[in-house]
Write an enzyme that holds these catalytic residues in place. Structure first.
Site, PDB file in Angstrom:
ATOM      1  N   LYS A  25     -52.553  37.936  26.142  1.00 50.91           N
ATOM      2  CA  LYS A  25     -52.143  36.339  25.375  1.00 50.91           C
ATOM      3  C   LYS A  25     -51.066  36.895  24.966  1.00 50.91           C
ATOM      4  O   LYS A  25     -49.506  36.523  25.014  1.00 50.91           O
ATOM      5  CB  LYS A  25     -52.715  35.060  24.623  1.00 50.91           C
ATOM      6  CG  LYS A  25     -51.939  33.993  25.606  1.00 50.91           C
ATOM      7  CD  LYS A  25     -52.608  32.779  25.036  1.00 50.91           C
ATOM      8  CE  LYS A  25     -54.077  32.269  25.289  1.00 50.91           C
ATOM      9  NZ  LYS A  25     -55.003  31.551  24.509  1.00 50.91           N
ATOM     10  N   ARG A  94     -53.615  29.403  18.783  1.00 54.93           N
ATOM     11  CA  ARG A  94     -54.133  30.053  20.455  1.00 54.93           C
ATOM     12  C   ARG A  94     -55.536  31.391  19.772  1.00 54.93           C
ATOM     13  O   ARG A  94     -54.222  32.302  19.637  1.00 54.93           O
ATOM     14  CB  ARG A  94     -52.954  30.100  21.670  1.00 54.93           C
ATOM     15  CG  ARG A  94     -52.174  28.812  20.532  1.00 54.93           C
ATOM     16  CD  ARG A  94     -51.034  28.977  22.272  1.00 54.93           C
ATOM     17  NE  ARG A  94     -51.866  29.736  23.419  1.00 54.93           N
ATOM     18  CZ  ARG A  94     -50.488  29.763  24.047  1.00 54.93           C
ATOM     19  NH1 ARG A  94     -48.947  29.844  23.630  1.00 54.93           N
ATOM     20  NH2 ARG A  94     -50.888  29.571  26.117  1.00 54.93           N
ATOM     21  N   GLY A 103     -61.637  29.449  28.873  1.00 54.90           N
ATOM     22  CA  GLY A 103     -62.425  28.647  27.843  1.00 54.90           C
ATOM     23  C   GLY A 103     -63.619  28.686  27.531  1.00 54.90           C
ATOM     24  O   GLY A 103     -64.504  28.345  26.887  1.00 54.90           O
ATOM     25  N   MET A 105     -62.990  30.126  24.407  1.00 53.72           N
ATOM     26  CA  MET A 105     -62.479  30.277  22.479  1.00 53.72           C
ATOM     27  C   MET A 105     -61.596  28.845  23.193  1.00 53.72           C
ATOM     28  O   MET A 105     -61.244  28.598  23.677  1.00 53.72           O
ATOM     29  CB  MET A 105     -61.957  30.936  22.335  1.00 53.72           C
ATOM     30  CG  MET A 105     -63.227  32.730  22.350  1.00 53.72           C
ATOM     31  SD  MET A 105     -62.918  33.920  21.581  1.00 53.72           S
ATOM     32  CE  MET A 105     -60.969  34.280  22.451  1.00 53.72           C
ATOM     33  N   ARG A 338     -50.385  36.610  32.946  1.00 52.75           N
ATOM     34  CA  ARG A 338     -51.093  37.134  32.949  1.00 52.75           C
ATOM     35  C   ARG A 338     -51.372  37.833  34.348  1.00 52.75           C
ATOM     36  O   ARG A 338     -51.753  36.399  35.125  1.00 52.75           O
ATOM     37  CB  ARG A 338     -52.637  36.700  32.636  1.00 52.75           C
ATOM     38  CG  ARG A 338     -53.346  35.732  33.476  1.00 52.75           C
ATOM     39  CD  ARG A 338     -54.435  35.468  32.527  1.00 52.75           C
ATOM     40  NE  ARG A 338     -54.655  33.978  32.813  1.00 52.75           N
ATOM     41  CZ  ARG A 338     -55.285  32.512  32.340  1.00 52.75           C
ATOM     42  NH1 ARG A 338     -56.110  33.222  30.662  1.00 52.75           N
ATOM     43  NH2 ARG A 338     -55.206  31.490  32.432  1.00 52.75           N
ATOM     44  N   HIS A 454     -88.791  44.209  50.624  1.00 51.15           N
ATOM     45  CA  HIS A 454     -88.992  44.588  52.091  1.00 51.15           C
ATOM     46  C   HIS A 454     -87.573  43.925  52.557  1.00 51.15           C
ATOM     47  O   HIS A 454     -87.044  44.094  53.139  1.00 51.15           O
ATOM     48  CB  HIS A 454     -89.815  44.611  52.791  1.00 51.15           C
ATOM     49  CG  HIS A 454     -90.365  45.052  54.429  1.00 51.15           C
ATOM     50  ND1 HIS A 454     -89.962  43.575  54.837  1.00 51.15           N
ATOM     51  CD2 HIS A 454     -89.888  45.797  54.333  1.00 51.15           C
ATOM     52  CE1 HIS A 454     -89.940  44.340  56.382  1.00 51.15           C
ATOM     53  NE2 HIS A 454     -89.464  45.593  56.179  1.00 51.15           N
ATOM     54  N   SER A 762     -80.918  65.682  51.339  1.00 46.47           N
ATOM     55  CA  SER A 762     -79.809  64.131  50.963  1.00 46.47           C
ATOM     56  C   SER A 762     -80.741  63.445  49.970  1.00 46.47           C
ATOM     57  O   SER A 762     -81.976  63.327  50.251  1.00 46.47           O
ATOM     58  CB  SER A 762     -80.315  63.591  52.450  1.00 46.47           C
ATOM     59  OG  SER A 762     -80.098  62.109  52.467  1.00 46.47           O
ATOM     60  N   CYS A 829     -78.551  58.620  50.601  1.00 43.95           N
ATOM     61  CA  CYS A 829     -79.027  57.843  51.626  1.00 43.95           C
ATOM     62  C   CYS A 829     -79.252  56.536  50.969  1.00 43.95           C
ATOM     63  O   CYS A 829     -80.615  56.509  51.139  1.00 43.95           O
ATOM     64  CB  CYS A 829     -79.897  58.251  52.446  1.00 43.95           C
ATOM     65  SG  CYS A 829     -81.301  59.196  52.601  1.00 43.95           S
ATOM     66  N   TYR A 849     -71.116  63.449  50.800  1.00 42.44           N
ATOM     67  CA  TYR A 849     -71.278  62.054  51.655  1.00 42.44           C
ATOM     68  C   TYR A 849     -72.278  61.145  50.198  1.00 42.44           C
ATOM     69  O   TYR A 849     -73.199  61.599  50.087  1.00 42.44           O
ATOM     70  CB  TYR A 849     -71.174  62.282  52.995  1.00 42.44           C
ATOM     71  CG  TYR A 849     -72.967  62.542  53.769  1.00 42.44           C
ATOM     72  CD1 TYR A 849     -74.018  61.898  53.708  1.00 42.44           C
ATOM     73  CD2 TYR A 849     -73.334  63.654  53.698  1.00 42.44           C
ATOM     74  CE1 TYR A 849     -75.458  61.511  53.725  1.00 42.44           C
ATOM     75  CE2 TYR A 849     -74.265  64.093  53.747  1.00 42.44           C
ATOM     76  CZ  TYR A 849     -75.112  63.524  53.951  1.00 42.44           C
ATOM     77  OH  TYR A 849     -76.271  63.498  54.395  1.00 42.44           O
TER      78      TYR A 849
HETATM   79  P1  ADP Z   1     -55.943  28.627  27.256  1.00 42.62           P
HETATM   80  O1  ADP Z   1     -56.643  30.185  26.963  1.00 42.62           O
HETATM   81  O2  ADP Z   1     -57.974  28.110  26.968  1.00 42.62           O
HETATM   82  O3  ADP Z   1     -55.443  29.179  28.463  1.00 42.62           O
HETATM   83  P2  ADP Z   1     -54.178  28.660  25.749  1.00 42.62           P
HETATM   84  O4  ADP Z   1     -53.577  28.473  24.006  1.00 42.62           O
HETATM   85  O5  ADP Z   1     -53.234  29.027  26.409  1.00 42.62           O
HETATM   86  O6  ADP Z   1     -55.082  28.402  25.664  1.00 42.62           O
HETATM   87  O7  ADP Z   1     -53.423  26.892  25.724  1.00 42.62           O
HETATM   88  C1  ADP Z   1     -53.721  26.051  26.483  1.00 42.62           C
HETATM   89  C2  ADP Z   1     -52.485  24.770  27.028  1.00 42.62           C
HETATM   90  O8  ADP Z   1     -51.756  25.065  25.646  1.00 42.62           O
HETATM   91  C3  ADP Z   1     -50.866  26.008  27.633  1.00 42.62           C
HETATM   92  O9  ADP Z   1     -51.271  26.495  28.666  1.00 42.62           O
HETATM   93  C4  ADP Z   1     -50.465  25.221  26.708  1.00 42.62           C
HETATM   94  O10 ADP Z   1     -50.023  24.046  27.960  1.00 42.62           O
HETATM   95  C5  ADP Z   1     -50.486  24.459  25.732  1.00 42.62           C
HETATM   96  N1  ADP Z   1     -49.682  25.193  24.385  1.00 42.62           N
HETATM   97  C6  ADP Z   1     -50.107  26.217  23.583  1.00 42.62           C
HETATM   98  N2  ADP Z   1     -49.363  26.846  22.956  1.00 42.62           N
HETATM   99  C7  ADP Z   1     -48.345  25.600  23.075  1.00 42.62           C
HETATM  100  C8  ADP Z   1     -46.880  25.573  22.624  1.00 42.62           C
HETATM  101  N3  ADP Z   1     -46.617  25.887  20.691  1.00 42.62           N
HETATM  102  N4  ADP Z   1     -46.625  24.223  22.873  1.00 42.62           N
HETATM  103  C9  ADP Z   1     -46.417  24.068  24.190  1.00 42.62           C
HETATM  104  N5  ADP Z   1     -47.754  23.809  24.887  1.00 42.62           N
HETATM  105  C10 ADP Z   1     -48.629  24.426  24.449  1.00 42.62           C
HETATM  106 MG    MG Z   2     -53.860  29.538  28.750  1.00 40.92          MG
END
Ligand code: ADP
Ligand code: MG
Ligand code: MG
Length: 869
Positions: A25, A94, A103, A105, A338, A454, A762, A829, A849
């Site tokens: 990220k 974040r 989901g 962290m 990403r 089997h 083989s 094989c 092969y």
């Molecule tokens: P995840 O890894 O679970 O996607 P993120 O860190 O990307 O978590 O945050 C999830 C969502 O939170 C982002 O998609 C965005 O919509 C919102 N978000 C995160 N940072 C900001 C920010 N600085 N301003 C506005 N929305 C944010």
């Molecule tokens: Mg995100």
């Protein structure tokens, strides 16, 4: 040490190549900033800081000072102040590891709000409702992530208000409603944690950073890493980003999108957005988001900007991107990019299209499609649009899905199928006698057995959907029912099985046929340009050989002659041969078997016109061909006219304590030379006959289970004698090879001696794994999963080659063999021939092969190319 990297104002200290240090990220945010794409400013605290923190739960020296410095810079850039009562700076905190761990962290939004700053936010934005909505969101997230208060407790309070006021949507709540809820939220936190909600914004920031660091080691994340083989010492970065607000009204919103369709690969902008919402709302499913195309109508200006950005991102990264964005009062901000996850179908289409668009080269296109993944494309599967619940789960032994009516015996499977019924064969386990029934069934479900039982091996060979080891089902063959808990499924009931996931489902679920699209075929042909390994197939029938050719097999690496013994009435002649007491009787019976074998070989040679065909002489112990229970013996006695007692006596005579190490393989050929002789006659006569019809035929005769060169020396002499005789008789000379399987440790250890008599090796890595590990593959299902779970073996050694152990023997076999015979042909094989990781190994040690089941051929072609690139 530099622990904190700033980004903002079109310039970032890091860039996209710093994924290891900044996390995916953070690297993406830095790269987008440098590209001039609108990203709210912020800073990234490195994964190194996380690792250092993990050691004794204190920040490494300088980290906090650097954080404060970056925060100051952030205040200057945004012209806002953290903790200010007039114009407060809010941030998101974040997580972000090197690879995305969806989901696992946590992220906290709107940090920096307290009872005072919220007033400042209300005034500066001139929007009280927005300010208190943000504050309640912050309390909710922070309390959940940092203080461990359950999310649902807050949601319950919101529902109560909605109910009381007769609202249906969160957006219906007014400023006053949110204000009231903020008080209730704070009371809840005090009640749950015994402490008031923290009002000091610096403390909030510190606690949030710690929580993200700590989330690297929460149980979820640990489990996720284990499953996905992510090292524990990577750590997560922390991104502190200035907030932009999608919840400021109807000119604001938030969304997620893919630059191409992640499920079909179509070149179309694909995604969803929500008006007047913050990021979490889209995923949380509280409101139903709208398709991204609608954004064009609702905010044409923003949509045009978004279009420009996504195109820029895709052509910059040269891959399909998964993006997150927020719109604040008509202004677009990007929050993440990403490379997007995609289905196999999409992977193929995107790689193909991007090559044609000139975005990537051929090599990259081939590397973009994961070999493990394409298996999905080769079998019917459950329509992704279908919703269903499963009643039990077993091991996903052979992918694809099947729908049919339940039957409990192979005979029933055949007779029902003959009447046009689609059936699923449900058994405790299968045996070679069940082949016919397995063939007739749409799919196979067994209660016991492992991934190489089997049923599993045969089903994969047939490309037939199969679930094994489904311990939750209890079969009562007498009553013709099986039960799962209190559910009873009777003979004739419909079930659906998903061999890709192991799920057993009641009733009929809609399936879709696989599509071997032109693009897929094209990508595979590009793979062929790069790979060094040949790809052959394991096939015992003309039909499978044809299928394998269509998938691109370049010959047969293993044709198991014994499977031919079970088809139709042949088994009678085979049993006669086994029951014979003298050589003469035996030869008489063999003479009846020979025409069948010859016909099969002719069919296979024709299907493989121009390609080599490796035929293994009889391998399994003879007792596999005769019935075992008294009941079955009686049936055979009735059908064949052989007296019950004679059959029973023979069964007892042939009993072995350890048949896998018993009288089988070349040991049969040594003790009953007439059996192997008959087979060589059949092979060579078939070869000569099709050659006369103009087929290019390259037979390779393979002697199994050799452990001592003298075994091979003897059998080779016989083979050459018979072959010469046949060729003389037909008046043609064919190029044929005599070789052996290397499947006993002694064979690998003495490969230099054995190579004197073998033109090819083989590696039969199924048996070689059994014999090297001293591990019976038919019994290991009971404990091997436990071993894998505990990490003793990283992977089931029957599925993925044990490179450290068995691999050494393979390497030694190749080296020693080639010392004696430099042009020795080598292949593999076992089941491993279709496993990508094992194929990498085969490439590395220089095999010529790999050979795998017909439906794995495309997987192997692709894996071999990946290994070479
Ligand atoms: P995840 O890894 O679970 O996607 P993120 O860190 O990307 O978590 O945050 C999830 C969502 O939170 C982002 O998609 C965005 O919509 C919102 N978000 C995160 N940072 C900001 C920010 N600085 N301003 C506005 N929305 C944010
Ligand atoms: Mg995100
Ligand atoms: Mg073997």
């Amino acid at each position: 040490v530099k622990y904190v990297y700033f980004f903002g104002n079109g310039k970032a200290e890091g860039d996209g190549s710093d994924k290891n240090l900044l996390g995916g990220k953070g690297a993406g945010l830095a790269e987008m900033t440098n590209l001039g794409i609108p990203v709210p400013p912020g800073f990234t605290i490195t994964t190194e800081a996380c690792i250092a923190y993990q050691k004794n739960k204190t920040y490494p020296e300088g980290m906090w000072e650097q954080t404060l410095e970056a925060l100051k810079k952030l205040e200057e850039t945004t012209k806002k102040k953290f903790g200010s009562n007039e114009n407060p700076l809010l941030v998101s905190v974040r997580s972000g590891a090197r690879v995305s761990m969806p989901g696992m962290m946590d992220t906290i939004l709107n940090l920096g709000l307290n009872d005072e700053t919220v007033k400042g936010l209300a005034t500066s934005s001139n929007n009280e409702r927005f300010a208190y909505d943000s504050y309640r969101r912050f309390i909710q997230m922070f309390s959940n992530v940092v203080l461990g208060v359950e999310h649902s407790k807050f949601e319950k309070l919101i529902s109560e208000v909605k109910k009381g006021k007769g609202y249906s949507l969160d957006t219906d709540l007014t400023a006053e409603d949110w204000k009231g809820l903020v008080e209730k939220f704070k009371a809840l936190v005090l009640n749950e944690t015994g402490k008031p909600f923290p009002q000091d914004v610096m403390e909030q920031l510190k606690l949030a950073i710690n929580a993200v660091f700590d989330s690297w080691d929460n149980q979820r994340a640990k489990t996720y890493r284990k499953i996905n083989k992510i090292p524990d010492d990577w750590g997560t970065a922390v991104n502190v980003v200035a907030m932009v607000f999608g919840n400021m009204g109807n000119d604001s919103g938030t969304g997620v999108a893919f630059t191409r369709n992640p499920s079909t690969g179509e070149k179309e902008f694909f995604g969803e957005f929500l008006i007047n919402a913050q990021g979490e709302d889209v995923v949380a499913g509280i409101r139903t988001p709208e398709p991204i195309a609608r954004l064009k109508d609702e905010m044409p200006g923003v949509f045009a900007q978004l279009e420009e950005v996504y195109k820029k991102l895709e052509s910059h990264y040269k891959d399909m991107q998964d993006i997150e964005f927020t719109v604040e009062k008509g202004v677009l901000y990007m929050l993440q990019t990403r490379s997007g996850k995609r289905t196999a179908r999409a992977a193929v289409k995107i790689a193909y299209d991007m090559y044609k668009e000139g975005l990537i080269d051929k090599k990259t296109a081939v590397l973009r499609v994961a070999p493990e993944q394409v298996d999905q494309l080769l079998h019917p599967m459950i329509d992704p649009k279908e919703k269903y619940t499963s009643i039990a789960k077993g091991l996903p032994a052979s992918p694809g899905a099947a729908v049919g009516r339940v039957v409990f015996t192979a005979d029933d499977a055949e007779s029902w199928a003959a009447k046009g019924e689609k059936v699923i064969l449900v058994r405790d386990e299968t045996s070679p006698e069940d082949i016919g029934g397995m063939h007739a069934a749409e799919g196979i479900l067994t209660a016991t057995g492992g991934m190489t039982s089997h049923a599993a091996v045969v089903a994969r060979g047939m490309g037939k959907c199969c679930i094994v080891g489904c311990g939750a089902i209890h079969i009562d063959e007498e009553e013709k029912v099986f039960t799962v808990g209190n559910i009873t499924v009777k003979e004739g009931d419909y079930i659906t099985i998903n061999g890709s996931t192991g799920e057993v489902i009641l009733g009929k679920v809609k399936l879709v046929e696989p599509e071997l699209s032109g693009e897929f075929a094209e990508i595979l042909s590009w793979a062929d340009e790069f790979r060094k390994l040949g790809v052959r197939t394991n096939s015992d029938t003309p039909h499978d050989s044809k299928v394998a050719r269509e998938f691109g097999a370049e010959g047969i690496g293993l044709c198991r002659t014994e499977h031919m013994f079970f088809e139709g009435d042949r088994i009678d002649a085979v049993r006669e041969m086994i029951l014979a007491n003298t050589e003469e009787e035996r030869r008489k019976a063999l003479a009846k078997v020979k025409p069948y074998q010859k016909e099969d070989f002719k069919g296979i040679f024709k299907a493989m016109d121009g390609f080599p065909v490796t035929i293994r002489l009889l391998d399994p112990p003879l007792h596999e061909f005769i019935p075992h229970t008294d009941e079955d013996i009686q049936k055979v006695a009735n059908a064949s006219g052989i007296p019950f007692d004679v059959l029973k006596k023979k069964r007892d005579e042939l009993h072995e304590f350890n048949p896998m190490l018993g009288h089988r393989g070349c040991r049969l050929g040594i003790t009953f030379p007439e059996i192997y002789e008959m087979q060589v006659y059949a092979i060579m006569e078939a070869a000569c006959e099709v050659a006369k019809e103009g087929v290019k035929v390259y037979p390779e005769i393979m002697i199994p289970l050799v452990g001592h060169y003298k075994e091979l020396e003897m059998l080779r002499e016989m083979t050459v004698r018979v072959a010469d005789e046949v060729m003389k008789q037909y008046g043609i000379t064919l190029k044929y090879l005599v070789g052996t399987m290397i499947e006993l440790p002694r064979a690998a250890l003495t490969a230099d001696e054995i190579a004197q008599y073998a033109e090819f090796f083989s590696f039969g890595t199924n048996d070689l794994t059994q014999t090297t590990l001293g591990l019976s593959r038919d019994d290991s299902g009971k404990f091997l999963p436990f071993y894998v779970e505990k990490g003793i073996y990283k992977e089931d050694p029957f599925v993925s080659l044990d490179v450290n152990g068995v691999g050494q023997l393979v390497e030694m076999g190749v080296t020693k063999g080639r010392k004696t015979r430099p042009d020795l042909k080598t292949g593999i094989c076992g089941e491993h021939g279709g496993d990508p990781a094992s194929i990498f190994f085969c490439h590395k040690v220089g095999l010529n092969y790999v050979s795998c089941s017909p439906y794995r051929v495309p997987v192997a072609r692709l894996a071999a190319a990946h290994a070479a690139l």
